[in-house]
Design an enzyme around this catalytic site. Structure first.
Site, PDB file in Angstrom:
ATOM      1  CB  SER A   1      -0.943  -0.047   1.210  1.00  0.00           C
ATOM      2  OG  SER A   1      -1.973   0.877   1.053  1.00  0.00           O
TER       3      SER A   1
ATOM      4  CG  ASP B   1      -6.060  -3.650  -3.947  1.00  0.00           C
ATOM      5  OD1 ASP B   1      -6.875  -2.717  -3.819  1.00  0.00           O
ATOM      6  OD2 ASP B   1      -4.860  -3.560  -3.630  1.00  0.00           O
TER       7      ASP B   1
ATOM      8  CG  HIS C   1      -5.681  -2.119  -0.238  1.00  0.00           C
ATOM      9  ND1 HIS C   1      -4.662  -2.018  -1.158  1.00  0.00           N
ATOM     10  CD2 HIS C   1      -5.287  -1.398   0.842  1.00  0.00           C
ATOM     11  CE1 HIS C   1      -3.704  -1.253  -0.661  1.00  0.00           C
ATOM     12  NE2 HIS C   1      -4.048  -0.868   0.555  1.00  0.00           N
TER      13      HIS C   1
HETATM   14  N1  LIG Z   1      -5.184  -1.021   6.412  1.00  0.00           N
HETATM   15  C1  LIG Z   1      -3.868  -0.518   6.179  1.00  0.00           C
HETATM   16  C2  LIG Z   1      -3.563  -0.373   4.738  1.00  0.00           C
HETATM   17  C3  LIG Z   1      -4.219   0.812   4.112  1.00  0.00           C
HETATM   18  O1  LIG Z   1      -3.659   1.067   2.885  1.00  0.00           O
HETATM   19  C4  LIG Z   1      -3.664   0.766   6.937  1.00  0.00           C
HETATM   20  O2  LIG Z   1      -4.603   1.203   7.585  1.00  0.00           O
HETATM   21  O3  LIG Z   1      -2.580   1.311   6.919  1.00  0.00           O
END
Ligand SMILES: N[C@@H](CCO)C(=O)O
Ligand SMILES: CC(=O)SCCNC(=O)CCNC(=O)[C@H](O)C(C)(C)COP(=O)(O)OP(=O)(O)OC[C@H]1O[C@@H](n2cnc3c(N)ncnc32)[C@H](O)[C@@H]1OP(=O)(O)O
Length: 367
Positions: A149, A315, A348
């Site tokens: 991410s 995702d 994701h």
């Molecule tokens: N759930 C993760 C990934 C979000 O992209 C976060 O809160 O950082």
């Protein structure tokens, strides 16, 4: 989370001001970090893990604020895909965040929290701060940089801007630029925070923090981290602790109760202003723009770097198509790249969950 935690975090203070993409600079920056595994005598076995939007340096071990296990316990540790009996793992809290690194809740030169006087930072600024951390630790070249991410954005930014610092780049569930839809979700979240009367232009550190706004922001964001299939399987239309609908606005449905829980629990560990600044950094992220318009040009210095890119079929935040654009750019400069789209039902956040195929990819690439 109204103020920075009193927990003391392991950190270094950068010995030079941090230059920022905005043209400003930030002096006295603290970078909080954690390590796992021994550093080899020749310092050749270090792996830098970049965390995601609301993550932090506590990849493994009990989190000092939440008491929960580290966010990537399943991936990092003795005998795990990122094996800490072989590698020295470093993870730093990004600048702008709230787990010990300098961010809007930190005190500025006037002794008051920066709040909205904190400079707008970018993904490249976050990476620059971590390169300065490596300098302070005396580590020149990393065995690998790894991230999912926003962590993947930092990994790509590192390859583009500091190509000599890492031999391998593993970027998971990420993108080379934020799309209009990505920006739209973030703007909705920011407006939820700013609409909370406790936000008070960001100057809330001496009073109530804007938890309601931050919780709504997290609820909306959390939906984007999941898949429709995953939500349906987990909750369907099942009711929460009741046999019939209330004909009111209670959390009748399990999914409502779940989201309220995710939103509320988030406010215990995160600062609302940090959320504003970090989402802004993600929105500004556009590697092609940084390179003058062509994504391939971002990677001209990284031809000797080995890349592995991973996407997940469910995702819809950072899609396989987004990742393919990066692969094509790397192909264009003849950088060695492998790419795989994994099938996983979780959306994701699959990179954080039990996806054995991801473990295999990470194991193979890191070794
Ligand atoms: N759930 C993760 C990934 C979000 O992209 C976060 O809160 O950082
Ligand atoms: C790279 C990084 O740095 S990432 C670090 C970011 N960290 C996070 O995002 C952590 C918060 N996010 C999560 O927990 C995400 O949901 C995931 C995807 C990472 C974890 O997924 P899962 O293990 O499947 O957990 P799940 O999504 O089911 O959530 C479990 C929580 O929801 C609660 N919950 C489940 N169902 C309900 C319900 N019907 N009503 C209320 N609460 C519920 C559980 O009690 C549990 O609470 P707890 O976390 O306070 O113990």
């Amino acid at each position: 989370m109204a103020t920075t935690s009193t927990t003391s975090f392991r950190s270094v203070t950068l010995d030079a001001p941090l230059p920022l993409d905005s043209g400003r600079e930030l002096a006295g920056v603290q970078v909080a970090y954690e390590t796992a595994g021994e550093l080899a005598a020749d310092k050749s076995n270090a792996i830098l893990i970049f965390h995601a939007l609301t993550g932090d340096q506590f990849v493994v071990g009990q989190h000092p604020v939440t008491g929960k296990p580290g966010w990537w316990e399943r991936m990092v540790g003795p005998g795990k895909p990122i094996d800490t009996t072989r590698y020295h793992v470093i993870c730093a809290n990004v600048v702008g965040s709230c787990m010990g690194s300098t961010g809007p809740a930190s005190l500025g030169a006037d002794g008051k929290p920066y709040a909205m006087n904190f400079p707008v930072i970018t993904i490249r600024d976050m990476v620059r701060a971590q390169m300065m951390l490596l300098d302070a630790l005396g580590i020149e070249t990393l065995h690998a940089v790894v991230g999912g991410s926003m962590g993947g954005m930092q990994a790509l930014s590192c390859a583009a801007n500091f190509p000599d610092r890492a031999s391998r780049v593993l970027a998971i569930a990420t993108t080379a630029r934020h799309s209009a839809q990505n920006i739209a979700f973030h703007e909705m979240a920011r407006q939820a925070i700013m609409a909370d009367p406790n936000w008070r232009g960001g100057d809330y550190y001496d009073g109530q923090s804007p938890d309601k706004g931050l919780a709504v922001a997290r609820m909306a964001a959390h939906i984007t981290y999941l898949s429709e299939e995953g939500l349906t399987e987990k909750f369907g239309r099942r009711l929460q602790d009741r046999d019939a609908k209330s004909f009111g606005f209670d959390a009748d449905f399990q999914v409502e109760s779940y989201l309220r829980h995710q939103g509320l629990s988030f406010t215990d560990r995160f600062d609302a202003n940090s959320y504003l600044y970090i989402t802004r950094a993600m929105d500004y992220f556009d590697l092609a723009e940084e390179a003058g318009g062509l994504l391939a040009d971002a990677f001209v210095g990284a031809k000797e770097t080995r890349f592995c890119l991973v996407s997940f079929d469910t995702d819809w935040l950072y899609t396989t198509a987004d990742m393919r654009e990066v692969v094509h750019a790397l192909n264009a400069v003849a950088a060695p790249v492998s790419f795989v789209e994994l099938s996983a039902p979780y959306g994701h956040d699959s990179f954080l969950l039990d996806v054995p195929a991801l473990d295999q990819v990470v194991t193979g690439f890191i070794a």
